[in-house]
Scaffold this motif. Structure first.
Motif: not given
Length: 375
Positions: A14, A17, A24, A257-258, A260-262, A264-265, A306
């Motif tokens: 963490h 990150t 980002d 995770d990062r 997919m967070e940014r 994945h839509e 999902r």
């Protein structure tokens, strides 16, 4: 705390990150970065089969040196951090669980990759969502993993080592082709960028290990570390920059995770593509799985959230069948870890089955294959 222990700590991850590891700004830079060395090589090559392009690189390295020799030097220089004992351990465990792993990669990897809308545009632009192209891609992917899992497959000169070099040149040529056709990097980011390349590795390791566990085949901590190390080296060979190579299974999960967070839509086209991928490959080689079973396997491997997002059709009958499969995998996993030699026996059988499947379905004339070797 040692460096390796810090890398395993969720708090350390963490901290990384928040301070730039997967910030980002860093991720945006990775999405606009291709593979500079391979791209320089591809700029001077004619478009051929990847195996022929690698032959040309080797010939021109001898006659011209320059960027061609630099590409070979990179590929043939083994980083100091590579541990061949760990790679051998990973090779054996992946072969021992080859069938379960193959199912997870088939149903889970295809669907999860389709959910990255920008990355999936590359596949759409090159026609790789068409059923016949998907089947071809499955065999080529199987050829790469099979060759990499051959004895000494990843050592310089090994069959997997060569195949990964061919894959790297193929990706560079696709980038050149799309950019020359007017690819919109402002909308879709750089084609086959660093993040896309890392996500492919994540599919082969983190998502595969997670999906196997959800199907009852949970690997030991030592084996998870070994498989991470194996695919970290594959990522290096395939051109993932040193600063983006993950440092541990936990760091790889954080990178996933990062991403997919940014990226994945869920869009209507996403759901459509996932359904087309599953129905287009159902009942066909290499697995010959019915569509209903593939949808249920996909839901199990990816999780209920999902599955709802992808609007996967569900079946009580197939759900019961998957529960039986999961129970069987748990039993086999216990036997694998408790019966000496059983894993090697399963691994040898799975390697032979893989080779038989590839030789029966890939071009028989070696010179006409995209990737030359079948170990």
């Amino acid at each position: 705390m040692t460096a390796s222990a810090a890398a395993r700590s969720p708090n350390a991850a963490h901290h990384d990150t928040r301070n730039g590891r997967y910030s980002d700004a860093f991720m945006n830079r990775m999405r606009q970065t291709g593979d500079p060395l391979a791209d320089q090589v591809a700029a001077q090559l004619k478009r051929h089969l990847p195996s022929q392009m690698l032959d040309e690189v080797m010939a021109r390295a001898d006659s011209e040196g320059g960027v061609f020799q630099a590409f070979l030097d990179y590929s043939w220089t083994v980083p100091d951090w590579v541990d061949w004992d760990l790679i051998e351990r990973a090779r054996r465990v992946q072969l021992a669980f080859g069938q379960t792993r193959g199912v997870v990669l088939l149903v889970g990897g295809l669907a999860e990759g389709a959910g990255l809308n920008k990355a999936s545009e590359v596949l759409a632009a090159t026609g790789r969502f068409k059923p016949e192209k998907v089947i071809k891609r499955l065999y080529e992917t199987g050829q790469m993993t099979h060759n990499s899992q051959a004895p000494n497959g990843l050592r310089p000169g090994g069959p997997g080592h060569r195949t990964i070099m061919e894959v790297r040149l193929l990706h560079a040529m696709v980038r050149r082709h799309l950019l020359n056709k007017g690819w919109d990097s402002a909308q879709f980011d750089h084609p086959i960028n660093q993040e896309d390349m890392l996500f492919t590795i994540i599919e082969f390791n983190h998502l595969a290990v997670r999906g196997m566990a959800r199907l009852g085949a949970t690997l030991s901590r030592e084996d998870r570390e070994a498989t991470h190390h194996f695919w970290r080296y594959v990522a290096y060979l395939n051109g993932v920059t040193d600063e983006f190579l993950t440092t541990s299974p936990e760091d790889e999960a954080l990178a996933y995770d990062r991403i997919m967070e940014r990226e994945h839509e869920i869009k209507p086209i996403t759901v459509e593509r996932v359904h087309e991928l599953i129905t287009g490959t159902a009942g066909r080689p290499p697995m010959y799985l019915p569509a209903g079973m593939m949808f249920e396997l996909c839901a199990t491997c990816l999780g209920e959230e999902r599955a709802r997002q992808y609007q996967l059709p569900r079946s009580r009958a197939w759900r019961a069948a998957i529960k039986l499969l999961t129970f069987n995998n748990r039993v086999q996993t216990r036997l694998h870890y408790r019966v000496p030699g059983l894993g090697r026996l399963f691994g040898a059988c799975n390697f032979r089955l893989s080779r038989r499947m590839l030789t029966a379905n890939i071009e028989t004339e070696v010179e006409k294959r995209a990737f030359r070797c079948i170990a």
